[in-house]
Design an enzyme around this catalytic site. Structure first.
Site, PDB file in Angstrom:
ATOM      1  N   TYR A 292      -2.349  -0.556  10.581  1.00  0.00           N
ATOM      2  CA  TYR A 292      -2.465  -0.968   9.173  1.00  0.00           C
ATOM      3  C   TYR A 292      -1.152  -0.655   8.436  1.00  0.00           C
ATOM      4  O   TYR A 292      -0.601  -1.512   7.737  1.00  0.00           O
ATOM      5  CB  TYR A 292      -3.636  -0.247   8.501  1.00  0.00           C
ATOM      6  CG  TYR A 292      -3.775  -0.566   7.024  1.00  0.00           C
ATOM      7  CD1 TYR A 292      -4.263  -1.802   6.604  1.00  0.00           C
ATOM      8  CD2 TYR A 292      -3.408   0.359   6.043  1.00  0.00           C
ATOM      9  CE1 TYR A 292      -4.378  -2.111   5.250  1.00  0.00           C
ATOM     10  CE2 TYR A 292      -3.515   0.060   4.693  1.00  0.00           C
ATOM     11  CZ  TYR A 292      -4.004  -1.174   4.301  1.00  0.00           C
ATOM     12  OH  TYR A 292      -4.116  -1.468   2.960  1.00  0.00           O
TER      13      TYR A 292
ATOM     14  N   SER B 103       0.876  -1.188   0.000  1.00  0.00           N
ATOM     15  CA  SER B 103       0.000   0.000   0.000  1.00  0.00           C
ATOM     16  C   SER B 103       0.902   1.224   0.000  1.00  0.00           C
ATOM     17  O   SER B 103       2.076   1.127   0.367  1.00  0.00           O
ATOM     18  CB  SER B 103      -0.841  -0.011   1.284  1.00  0.00           C
ATOM     19  OG  SER B 103      -1.468   1.233   1.483  1.00  0.00           O
TER      20      SER B 103
HETATM   21  N1  NAP Z   1      -8.353  -0.514  -1.983  1.00  0.00           N
HETATM   22  C1  NAP Z   1      -7.383   0.265  -1.579  1.00  0.00           C
HETATM   23  O1  NAP Z   1      -7.521   1.498  -1.495  1.00  0.00           O
HETATM   24  C2  NAP Z   1      -6.040  -0.337  -1.240  1.00  0.00           C
HETATM   25  C3  NAP Z   1      -4.949   0.525  -1.116  1.00  0.00           C
HETATM   26  C4  NAP Z   1      -3.723  -0.019  -0.748  1.00  0.00           C
HETATM   27  C5  NAP Z   1      -3.591  -1.371  -0.568  1.00  0.00           C
HETATM   28  N2  NAP Z   1      -4.672  -2.190  -0.708  1.00  0.00           N
HETATM   29  C6  NAP Z   1      -4.476  -3.631  -0.451  1.00  0.00           C
HETATM   30  O2  NAP Z   1      -5.031  -4.360  -1.529  1.00  0.00           O
HETATM   31  C7  NAP Z   1      -5.346  -5.671  -1.077  1.00  0.00           C
HETATM   32  C8  NAP Z   1      -6.731  -6.056  -1.598  1.00  0.00           C
HETATM   33  O3  NAP Z   1      -7.707  -5.260  -0.950  1.00  0.00           O
HETATM   34  P1  NAP Z   1      -8.946  -4.611  -1.702  1.00  0.00           P
HETATM   35  O4  NAP Z   1      -8.718  -3.154  -1.717  1.00  0.00           O
HETATM   36  O5  NAP Z   1      -9.220  -5.299  -2.956  1.00  0.00           O
HETATM   37  O6  NAP Z   1     -10.089  -4.856  -0.597  1.00  0.00           O
HETATM   38  P2  NAP Z   1     -11.300  -5.861  -0.530  1.00  0.00           P
HETATM   39  O7  NAP Z   1     -12.254  -5.621  -1.641  1.00  0.00           O
HETATM   40  O8  NAP Z   1     -11.826  -5.734   0.875  1.00  0.00           O
HETATM   41  O9  NAP Z   1     -10.621  -7.272  -0.728  1.00  0.00           O
HETATM   42  C9  NAP Z   1      -9.915  -7.907   0.304  1.00  0.00           C
HETATM   43  C10 NAP Z   1      -9.866  -9.396   0.000  1.00  0.00           C
HETATM   44  O10 NAP Z   1      -9.133 -10.038   1.053  1.00  0.00           O
HETATM   45  C11 NAP Z   1      -9.858 -11.189   1.436  1.00  0.00           C
HETATM   46  N3  NAP Z   1      -9.554 -11.577   2.810  1.00  0.00           N
HETATM   47  C12 NAP Z   1      -9.715 -10.874   3.949  1.00  0.00           C
HETATM   48  N4  NAP Z   1      -9.342 -11.619   5.002  1.00  0.00           N
HETATM   49  C13 NAP Z   1      -8.949 -12.826   4.504  1.00  0.00           C
HETATM   50  C14 NAP Z   1      -8.461 -14.022   5.069  1.00  0.00           C
HETATM   51  N5  NAP Z   1      -8.296 -14.151   6.401  1.00  0.00           N
HETATM   52  N6  NAP Z   1      -8.148 -15.052   4.261  1.00  0.00           N
HETATM   53  C15 NAP Z   1      -8.314 -14.950   2.925  1.00  0.00           C
HETATM   54  N7  NAP Z   1      -8.773 -13.850   2.321  1.00  0.00           N
HETATM   55  C16 NAP Z   1      -9.080 -12.803   3.107  1.00  0.00           C
HETATM   56  C17 NAP Z   1     -11.326 -10.829   1.244  1.00  0.00           C
HETATM   57  O11 NAP Z   1     -12.094 -12.011   1.013  1.00  0.00           O
HETATM   58  P3  NAP Z   1     -12.988 -12.779   2.093  1.00  0.00           P
HETATM   59  O12 NAP Z   1     -13.560 -11.738   3.008  1.00  0.00           O
HETATM   60  O13 NAP Z   1     -14.008 -13.467   1.238  1.00  0.00           O
HETATM   61  O14 NAP Z   1     -12.053 -13.723   2.766  1.00  0.00           O
HETATM   62  C18 NAP Z   1     -11.248 -10.031  -0.055  1.00  0.00           C
HETATM   63  O15 NAP Z   1     -11.311 -10.895  -1.155  1.00  0.00           O
HETATM   64  C19 NAP Z   1      -5.227  -5.637   0.438  1.00  0.00           C
HETATM   65  O16 NAP Z   1      -4.010  -6.230   0.828  1.00  0.00           O
HETATM   66  C20 NAP Z   1      -5.216  -4.172   0.753  1.00  0.00           C
HETATM   67  O17 NAP Z   1      -4.546  -3.870   1.958  1.00  0.00           O
HETATM   68  C21 NAP Z   1      -5.891  -1.710  -1.056  1.00  0.00           C
END
Ligand code: NAP
Length: 243
Positions: A155, A142
């Site tokens: 975080y 991130s």
């Molecule tokens: N969106 C942003 O602004 C942003 C910015 C910087 C970094 N990121 C990073 O990008 C990555 C993806 O996040 P996203 O933004 O796409 O958010 P998201 O839509 O909330 O997706 C998160 C994913 O992680 C899965 N997850 C959560 N806990 C889990 C567990 N214990 N085991 C397996 N899967 C798990 C969730 O699936 P289930 O709940 O079905 O398990 C979901 O598929 C994350 O690492 C996040 O920190 C996102």
């Protein structure tokens, strides 16, 4: 034909957001995507879309905090396709709050999913990749891996840790045919902020997240890293909204 045609790519956290979008994009380019998350019904619906479009997908229920489950999804990829070309350690949670709120369970959940989950991906994938003599880890950090903002101390700490672990992995795997990429998104459309239980942090994030990238922007960065020739390791990509 894309160079990703026939590649076997394991994606954690593929039930929504960046993981889901990356799965759709990679499958459309001919990759075999092996997708994991806890919400199986979401994976089933995604798999049906991918197959409907002619893509190849395997789904597996996965909690990345459980090492055995991470080993099982890598094992499923290996036994189905005979190899694992890439593992995208993407699963993450972001229940933000200020430290004084003492949401210790949420701190622990971030540590368990965001740090331990990535380590489990490495522990499960590294022996397979070393044996094969090739492979590619893509760890999703991130912009929070580079600077800390109020309410995001834990975080950001988890994402600093992912950056440190990824750097170490890169140094230790040079010369083994294994590539390691850190992808650091800025604010991106997804369900990530929905886990915030703290009202103040939620309000702040609603404002902060108003200007978000589409998840395809991050999926494209992942594709860029994966598409490079085997002698090219894209070590770090930071993707931010331009406007
Ligand atoms: N969106 C942003 O602004 C942003 C910015 C910087 C970094 N990121 C990073 O990008 C990555 C993806 O996040 P996203 O933004 O796409 O958010 P998201 O839509 O909330 O997706 C998160 C994913 O992680 C899965 N997850 C959560 N806990 C889990 C567990 N214990 N085991 C397996 N899967 C798990 C969730 O699936 P289930 O709940 O079905 O398990 C979901 O598929 C994350 O690492 C996040 O920190 C996102």
């Amino acid at each position: 034909m894309s160079v990703l045609n026939g590649k076997v790519v394991v994606i954690t956290g593929a039930s929504s957001g960046i993981g889901e979008t990356a799965a759709r994009m990679l499958a459309s380019m001919g990759a075999h995507v092996v997708i994991g998350a806890r919400r199986v019904e979401r994976l089933e619906s995604l798999a049906s879309d991918i197959q409907g479009a002619g893509g190849s997908v395997v789904i597996q229920q996965l909690d990345v905090t459980e090492l055995e489950q991470m080993q099982a999804i890598i094992g499923a990829a290996k036994s189905r396709f005979g190899k694992v070309d890439a593992i995208i350690n993407n699963a993450g949670v972001m229940p933000l709050s200020s430290l004084e709120a003492l949401k210790i369970d949420e701190w622990n959940r971030m540590i368990d999913v965001n740090i331990r989950g990535v380590l489990h991906g490495i522990a499960s994938g590294l022996p397979v990749m070393k044996k094969q003599g090739f492979g590619h880890f893509i760890n999703i950090a991130s912009i929070g891996a580079y600077e800390v903002t109020p309410s995001a101390a834990v975080y950001c700490a988890t994402k600093y840790a992912v950056r440190a672990i990824t750097d170490g992995l890169q140094q230790e795997t040079v010369g083994l045919g294994i590539r390691v990429t850190l992808v650091s998104p800025g604010v991106t459309e997804s369900e990530l902020a929905e886990s915030i239980t703290d009202n103040q942090a939620r309000e702040f994030m609603n404002e902060y997240r108003r200007n978000a990238l589409p998840a395809t922007a991050i999926a494209r960065a992942i594709v860029y890293a994966l598409e490079q020739p085997v002698h090219v390791d894209v070590s770090e990509l930071v993707i931010k909204p331009a406007m």
